[in-house]
Motif scaffolding. Structure first.
Motif, mmCIF file in Angstrom:
data_model
loop_
_atom_site.group_PDB
_atom_site.id
_atom_site.type_symbol
_atom_site.label_atom_id
_atom_site.label_comp_id
_atom_site.label_asym_id
_atom_site.label_seq_id
_atom_site.Cartn_x
_atom_site.Cartn_y
_atom_site.Cartn_z
ATOM 1 N N GLU A 79 -67.986 123.515 -34.467
ATOM 2 C CA GLU A 79 -67.476 123.853 -33.718
ATOM 3 C C GLU A 79 -66.611 123.978 -33.822
ATOM 4 O O GLU A 79 -65.984 122.593 -34.063
ATOM 5 N N HIS A 80 -64.979 125.153 -33.719
ATOM 6 C CA HIS A 80 -64.409 124.803 -33.497
ATOM 7 C C HIS A 80 -63.983 124.236 -32.253
ATOM 8 O O HIS A 80 -64.121 125.325 -31.245
ATOM 9 N N VAL A 81 -63.065 123.592 -32.100
ATOM 10 C CA VAL A 81 -62.881 122.972 -30.044
ATOM 11 C C VAL A 81 -61.596 123.942 -29.558
ATOM 12 O O VAL A 81 -60.485 124.159 -30.266
ATOM 13 N N ALA A 82 -62.089 124.718 -28.249
ATOM 14 C CA ALA A 82 -60.883 125.744 -27.832
ATOM 15 C C ALA A 82 -61.292 125.639 -26.955
ATOM 16 O O ALA A 82 -60.888 126.430 -25.785
ATOM 17 N N SER A 83 -62.395 124.472 -26.164
ATOM 18 C CA SER A 83 -61.797 124.719 -24.834
ATOM 19 C C SER A 83 -61.875 123.651 -24.053
ATOM 20 O O SER A 83 -61.292 121.813 -24.919
ATOM 21 N N ALA A 84 -61.413 122.838 -22.495
ATOM 22 C CA ALA A 84 -61.084 121.897 -22.211
ATOM 23 C C ALA A 84 -62.580 120.802 -22.313
ATOM 24 O O ALA A 84 -62.462 119.688 -22.843
ATOM 25 N N ARG A 85 -64.032 121.093 -22.032
ATOM 26 C CA ARG A 85 -64.786 120.713 -22.353
ATOM 27 C C ARG A 85 -65.451 120.325 -23.669
ATOM 28 O O ARG A 85 -65.644 119.081 -23.901
ATOM 29 N N GLY A 86 -64.446 120.665 -24.959
ATOM 30 C CA GLY A 86 -65.230 120.697 -26.349
ATOM 31 C C GLY A 86 -63.544 119.647 -26.527
ATOM 32 O O GLY A 86 -64.077 117.941 -26.849
ATOM 33 N N ARG A 87 -62.450 119.188 -25.928
ATOM 34 C CA ARG A 87 -61.783 118.465 -25.780
ATOM 35 C C ARG A 87 -62.728 117.523 -24.971
ATOM 36 O O ARG A 87 -61.764 116.241 -25.937
ATOM 37 N N ARG A 88 -63.446 117.388 -24.821
ATOM 38 C CA ARG A 88 -64.030 116.338 -23.819
ATOM 39 C C ARG A 88 -64.809 115.866 -24.877
ATOM 40 O O ARG A 88 -64.574 113.781 -24.964
ATOM 41 N N ARG A 89 -65.422 116.422 -24.944
ATOM 42 C CA ARG A 89 -65.920 115.971 -25.931
ATOM 43 C C ARG A 89 -66.191 115.393 -27.245
ATOM 44 O O ARG A 89 -66.353 114.225 -28.127
ATOM 45 N N PHE A 90 -64.946 116.088 -27.960
ATOM 46 C CA PHE A 90 -63.593 114.957 -28.738
ATOM 47 C C PHE A 90 -63.372 113.909 -28.734
ATOM 48 O O PHE A 90 -63.623 112.963 -29.383
ATOM 49 N N LEU A 91 -63.066 113.763 -27.606
ATOM 50 C CA LEU A 91 -62.077 112.308 -27.279
ATOM 51 C C LEU A 91 -63.414 111.610 -26.880
ATOM 52 O O LEU A 91 -63.458 109.916 -27.283
ATOM 53 N N ALA A 92 -64.525 111.535 -26.145
ATOM 54 C CA ALA A 92 -65.116 110.774 -26.201
ATOM 55 C C ALA A 92 -66.226 110.216 -27.036
ATOM 56 O O ALA A 92 -66.998 109.340 -27.179
ATOM 57 N N LEU A 93 -66.846 110.783 -28.134
ATOM 58 C CA LEU A 93 -67.265 110.846 -29.678
ATOM 59 C C LEU A 93 -67.096 109.184 -29.659
ATOM 60 O O LEU A 93 -68.056 108.775 -29.762
ATOM 61 N N PRO A 94 -65.118 108.971 -30.060
ATOM 62 C CA PRO A 94 -65.409 107.110 -30.734
ATOM 63 C C PRO A 94 -66.965 106.283 -30.322
ATOM 64 O O PRO A 94 -67.083 105.658 -30.366
ATOM 65 N N ARG A 95 -66.517 106.263 -29.221
ATOM 66 C CA ARG A 95 -67.270 105.606 -27.774
ATOM 67 C C ARG A 95 -68.406 104.871 -27.576
ATOM 68 O O ARG A 95 -69.080 104.294 -28.056
ATOM 69 N N ARG A 96 -69.235 106.673 -28.259
ATOM 70 C CA ARG A 96 -70.527 106.651 -28.416
ATOM 71 C C ARG A 96 -71.306 106.045 -29.883
ATOM 72 O O ARG A 96 -71.712 105.157 -30.259
ATOM 73 N N ILE A 97 -70.504 106.251 -31.163
ATOM 74 C CA ILE A 97 -70.721 105.877 -32.097
ATOM 75 C C ILE A 97 -70.442 104.948 -32.545
ATOM 76 O O ILE A 97 -70.835 103.971 -33.111
ATOM 77 N N TYR A 98 -69.660 103.797 -31.826
ATOM 78 C CA TYR A 98 -69.554 102.137 -32.030
ATOM 79 C C TYR A 98 -69.917 101.245 -31.378
ATOM 80 O O TYR A 98 -68.774 100.299 -30.954
ATOM 81 N N ALA A 99 -70.607 102.034 -30.156
ATOM 82 C CA ALA A 99 -71.176 101.164 -29.095
ATOM 83 C C ALA A 99 -71.757 99.925 -29.751
ATOM 84 O O ALA A 99 -72.546 100.334 -30.322
ATOM 85 N N GLY A 100 -71.382 98.971 -29.356
ATOM 86 C CA GLY A 100 -72.461 98.073 -29.668
ATOM 87 C C GLY A 100 -71.770 97.300 -30.457
ATOM 88 O O GLY A 100 -72.561 96.616 -31.137
ATOM 89 N N ASP A 101 -71.059 97.631 -31.537
ATOM 90 C CA ASP A 101 -70.266 96.790 -32.524
ATOM 91 C C ASP A 101 -68.811 96.435 -32.275
ATOM 92 O O ASP A 101 -67.812 96.621 -32.041
ATOM 93 N N PRO A 102 -69.399 95.147 -32.695
ATOM 94 C CA PRO A 102 -68.285 94.244 -32.151
ATOM 95 C C PRO A 102 -66.844 93.297 -32.631
ATOM 96 O O PRO A 102 -66.029 93.486 -32.418
ATOM 97 N N HIS A 103 -67.331 94.353 -33.983
ATOM 98 C CA HIS A 103 -66.517 94.565 -35.013
ATOM 99 C C HIS A 103 -65.348 95.567 -35.066
ATOM 100 O O HIS A 103 -64.309 95.899 -35.610
ATOM 101 N N ARG A 104 -65.696 96.779 -34.229
ATOM 102 C CA ARG A 104 -65.260 97.512 -34.297
ATOM 103 C C ARG A 104 -64.900 99.228 -32.465
ATOM 104 O O ARG A 104 -65.878 99.784 -32.807
ATOM 105 N N PRO A 105 -63.632 98.099 -31.623
ATOM 106 C CA PRO A 105 -64.258 98.235 -30.390
ATOM 107 C C PRO A 105 -63.424 100.141 -30.495
ATOM 108 O O PRO A 105 -62.370 100.303 -31.635
ATOM 109 N N ALA A 106 -63.805 101.412 -29.596
ATOM 110 C CA ALA A 106 -63.867 102.289 -29.608
ATOM 111 C C ALA A 106 -62.211 102.895 -29.372
ATOM 112 O O ALA A 106 -61.358 101.842 -28.157
#
Length: 113
Positions: free
Chosen positions: A6-33
């Protein structure tokens, strides 16, 4: 299982873009988001002078109904003019541990500019 880009073209898409690292690295003590506020500032043309001489596009990868990756593709026109080398670049790459998702993101970035 297929990946949808998906090409990000909305505020909702930007929020998802910015939030992704927190979910991917949740629980990894060696890689804070990364801090979303810093990423938001880096991507904001009003706050980051880089965007005065660059163009870019944000992409999200979706897999099984959830965001699974992200990438920013951009071209720095000042760099291209100075070095006579109009190359595209990428940043903000984050992805689940899945080759198909990663390849789909890089493919989208490669053809976007």
């Amino acid at each position: 299982m297929s990946v949808r880009i998906e090409h990000v073209a909305s505020a909702r898409g930007r929020r998802r873009f910015l939030a992704l690292p927190r979910r991917i690295y949740a629980g990894d003590p060696h890689r804070p988001a990364p801090l979303a506020v810093l990423a938001r500032q880096q991507l904001d043309p009003r706050r980051n002078a880089f965007w005065r001489h660059a163009d870019g596009a944000l992409f999200l990868a979706w897999r099984n109904g959830a965001v699974a990756g992200r990438i920013c593709a951009h071209i720095d026109h000042a760099f291209a003019a100075h070095w006579n080398d109009p190359v595209g670049m990428f940043g903000f790459f984050e992805c689940e541990h899945n080759r198909e998702t990663a390849c789909a993101l890089f493919d989208a970035a490669a053809v976007s500019q």
